[in-house]
Design an enzyme around this catalytic site. Structure first.
Site, PDB file in Angstrom:
ATOM      1  N   SER A   1      -9.944  -0.367   7.076  1.00 23.24           N
ATOM      2  CA  SER A   1      -9.360  -0.313   5.728  1.00 23.24           C
ATOM      3  C   SER A   1      -8.666  -1.570   5.229  1.00 23.24           C
ATOM      4  O   SER A   1      -8.256  -1.609   4.080  1.00 23.24           O
ATOM      5  CB  SER A   1      -8.382   0.854   5.626  1.00 23.24           C
ATOM      6  OG  SER A   1      -9.092   2.035   5.493  1.00 23.24           O
TER       7      SER A   1
ATOM      8  N   SER B   1      -9.697   2.051   2.875  1.00 21.16           N
ATOM      9  CA  SER B   1      -8.808   2.810   2.024  1.00 21.16           C
ATOM     10  C   SER B   1      -7.801   1.951   1.254  1.00 21.16           C
ATOM     11  O   SER B   1      -7.212   2.447   0.295  1.00 21.16           O
ATOM     12  CB  SER B   1      -8.056   3.840   2.871  1.00 21.16           C
ATOM     13  OG  SER B   1      -7.220   3.184   3.819  1.00 21.16           O
TER      14      SER B   1
ATOM     15  N   LYS C   1       0.865  -1.184   0.000  1.00 22.50           N
ATOM     16  CA  LYS C   1       0.000   0.000   0.000  1.00 22.50           C
ATOM     17  C   LYS C   1       0.897   1.227   0.000  1.00 22.50           C
ATOM     18  O   LYS C   1       1.910   1.257   0.713  1.00 22.50           O
ATOM     19  CB  LYS C   1      -0.886  -0.031   1.258  1.00 22.50           C
ATOM     20  CG  LYS C   1      -1.888   1.126   1.342  1.00 22.50           C
ATOM     21  CD  LYS C   1      -2.774   0.981   2.572  1.00 22.50           C
ATOM     22  CE  LYS C   1      -3.832   2.072   2.656  1.00 22.50           C
ATOM     23  NZ  LYS C   1      -4.694   1.926   3.858  1.00 22.50           N
TER      24      LYS C   1
HETATM   25  N1  GLN Z   1     -13.295   4.366   6.375  1.00 21.92           N
HETATM   26  C1  GLN Z   1     -12.594   4.817   7.540  1.00 21.92           C
HETATM   27  C2  GLN Z   1     -12.174   6.259   7.345  1.00 21.92           C
HETATM   28  O1  GLN Z   1     -12.503   6.811   6.359  1.00 21.92           O
HETATM   29  C3  GLN Z   1     -11.429   3.936   7.841  1.00 21.92           C
HETATM   30  C4  GLN Z   1     -10.220   4.213   7.032  1.00 21.92           C
HETATM   31  C5  GLN Z   1      -9.040   3.391   7.445  1.00 21.92           C
HETATM   32  O2  GLN Z   1      -9.177   2.365   8.122  1.00 21.92           O
HETATM   33  N2  GLN Z   1      -7.865   3.853   7.064  1.00 21.92           N
HETATM   34  O3  GLN Z   1     -11.543   6.823   8.178  1.00 21.92           O
END
Ligand code: GLN
Length: 500
Positions: free
Chosen positions: A182, A158, A79
């Site tokens: 995410s 994400s 990532k």
């Molecule tokens: N969807 C969540 C956010 O927008 C989690 C994102 C994540 O785990 N990086 O913060």
């Protein structure tokens, strides 16, 4: 070879490499060609075929010289939130469009070819939401990612690039990070397996910070077994991360395989108590998701597990709590992007303040700005007690609720997300709709507990549905063991989107 190289998972490739049935160079070439052929997915932000092939060659040379290891020569990608010295690191942001790190993140180093690493070959860097903020990968400053099961749908976020790349068989594994879901949510949306370990199990050193008290790294792969192999290599104490758990290195693969006391061949999970929080099965849960999750739970019963009703009464509150704490930490972490020390600097400005303002306005996207504003607001004098402090108190209560559950059960299960992957663009103008869809992943994040998503069936539009399993602190072995038993008895995790 009877099987195509891209159909082989991590463990299978490791075995084939060890038997010298195939070389890392052959595997890497094959996967690089797939990456190029499926560029339309937008899964990768950077790849460097020459460098990947050079690494594969090194892995082959090392193996010829007698080095072994389950992961030696197996390709993956990271990532783009992990800093890497050999590839650009953007965090999905224009702010870091031209950034090059002088060092590798601990997770990258531990998986890689350098001394002390597991010897994996890096194919490139994977697309993600800007600074890991999002649930659909549409917040990437560069481009959205398509879901290989239906290219008109999001892959989740994400870590959307990581999930799409593994689902499309571009690579057998990928790294991701999970702050509020995410890893689990994109794994669920793309039909792959992903695990977020207990907070502190993987080092955050070199992981670009979003919300430091929540951020955790973890692997994506096709099976629990492959995840166990990767997690073993990625994890472990790191003196360069002050919140790293001081524990001896763990062999998650051995923990996964260790038979449970009282287990039989037909009932490997005999005696395992799985708690179903009633708040994870609300009336608003999509019927297709509910159906797939319930069917998977029935399979766990066949494997010897018993299902018990439990309650996590503050599940709904995890949304406001998370969306106060995460932006508060983000607003602080992102203050370092000021046009001076890292990344984008505006070309024209009048004075220092103007330079800060213009650099930040130009470099950050809309969602990142929204979070910085929310975070600054909830931390400001006069609002701190009303919002931030209250959220911290509730966070503790949410963690305590889990401990109450774990007196009645060994693992907790439920859906990962309330629906299957939605259409690209569907939630673009409604950030709150995105936030609400995080309801089932946020509680474990706030409590710092390990959670995983495993493919459990299909729902609306023939899209994958994931089952979430949550364990108590440092119970990754138990999670992986349950997931592995399920995957030995079912083949959801082996399904491939058509055309890949
Ligand atoms: N969807 C969540 C956010 O927008 C989690 C994102 C994540 O785990 N990086 O913060």
């Amino acid at each position: 070879m009877t099987r195509e190289l891209h159909d082989m998972g991590v463990a299978e490739l490791g075995t084939a490499l060890a038997a010298k049935a195939v070389s890392s160079t052959e595997v890497t070439k094959h996967l690089l060609a797939r990456v190029a052929a499926h560029e339309h997915l937008g899964a990768l932000l950077a790849s460097d075929p020459a460098l990947a092939l050079q690494q594969a060659q090194t892995a082959d040379t090392q193996r010829a010289a007698g080095r072994s290891g389950a992961l030696l020569g197996v390709p993956l990608a990271h990532k783009d939130i992990f800093v890497t010295s050999e590839w650009p690191t953007t965090a999905g942001s224009k702010m870091l469009a031209d950034y090059r790190s002088p060092f590798d993140a601990t997770v990258v180093a531990r998986l890689g070819l350098a001394e002390g690493g597991a010897g994996m070959v890096t194919l490139g860097k994977l697309n993600c939401d800007e600074f890991a903020m999002g649930s659909s990968n549409e917040n990437s400053a560069f481009r959205p990612v398509q879901n290989p099961w239906d290219v008109s749908r999001v892959p989740g976020g994400s870590s959307g690039g990581s999930a799409a790349a593994v689902a499309a068989r571009l690579m057998p594994a990928a790294t991701g990070t999970d702050t509020g879901g995410s890893i689990r949510q994109p794994a669920s949306f793309t039909g792959v397996t992903g695990i977020k370990p207990t907070y502190g199990v993987c080092s955050r050193y070199g992981m670009i910070a979003f919300a430091s008290s929540l951020d955790q790294a973890g692997p994506f792969a096709r099976s629990a077994e492959d995840c166990a192999l990767l997690l073993g290599a990625m994890s472990g104490f790191d003196a360069r991360d002050a919140t790293s758990a001081e524990r001896a290195p763990q062999d998650f693969h051995a923990a996964m395989l260790k038979p449970r006391e009282g287990a039989t061949a037909a009932q490997p999970l005999k005696g395992l108590r799985i708690g179903l929080p009633k708040e994870f099965f609300p009336a608003a849960l999509a019927a297709d998701v509910n159906g797939a999750v319930r069917a998977a739970l029935a399979e766990f019963e066949k494997l010897g597990a018993t299902l018990v009703d439990v309650s996590l009464p503050r599940t709904e509150l995890s949304i406001p709590v998370y969306y106060i704490i995460a932006p508060a930490e983000a607003s602080s972490n992102l203050s370092r992007f000021d046009g001076v020390r890292y990344g984008h600097r505006a070309e024209k400005y009048t004075d220092l303040l103007d330079m800060y303002k213009k650099s930040r306005s130009e470099g950050f996207g809309a969602e990142v700005k929204r979070r910085i504003m929310i975070g600054t607001y909830v931390l400001s004098h006069g609002y701190y007690d009303a919002y931030y402090l209250q959220a911290q108190k509730l966070r503790r209560m949410i963690a305590d609720d889990f401990q109450a559950c774990f007196t009645q059960c060994d693992l907790i299960a439920g859906p990962v997300a309330p629906t299957v992957a939605w259409k690209l663009g569907a939630n673009r103008s409604d950030p709150v709709a995105n936030y609400l869809a995080d309801i089932f992943t946020l509680p474990a994040s706030l409590a710092g507990l390990p959670g995983m998503s495993l493919p459990a069936g299909f729902g609306e539009g023939a899209m994958p549905v994931g089952l979430q399993l949550i364990g108590n602190y440092f119970q990754e072995g138990a999670l992986l063991q349950a997931a592995h038993a399920f995957q030995q008895a079912t083949d959801w995790h082996a399904r491939t989107p058509s055309g890949y």
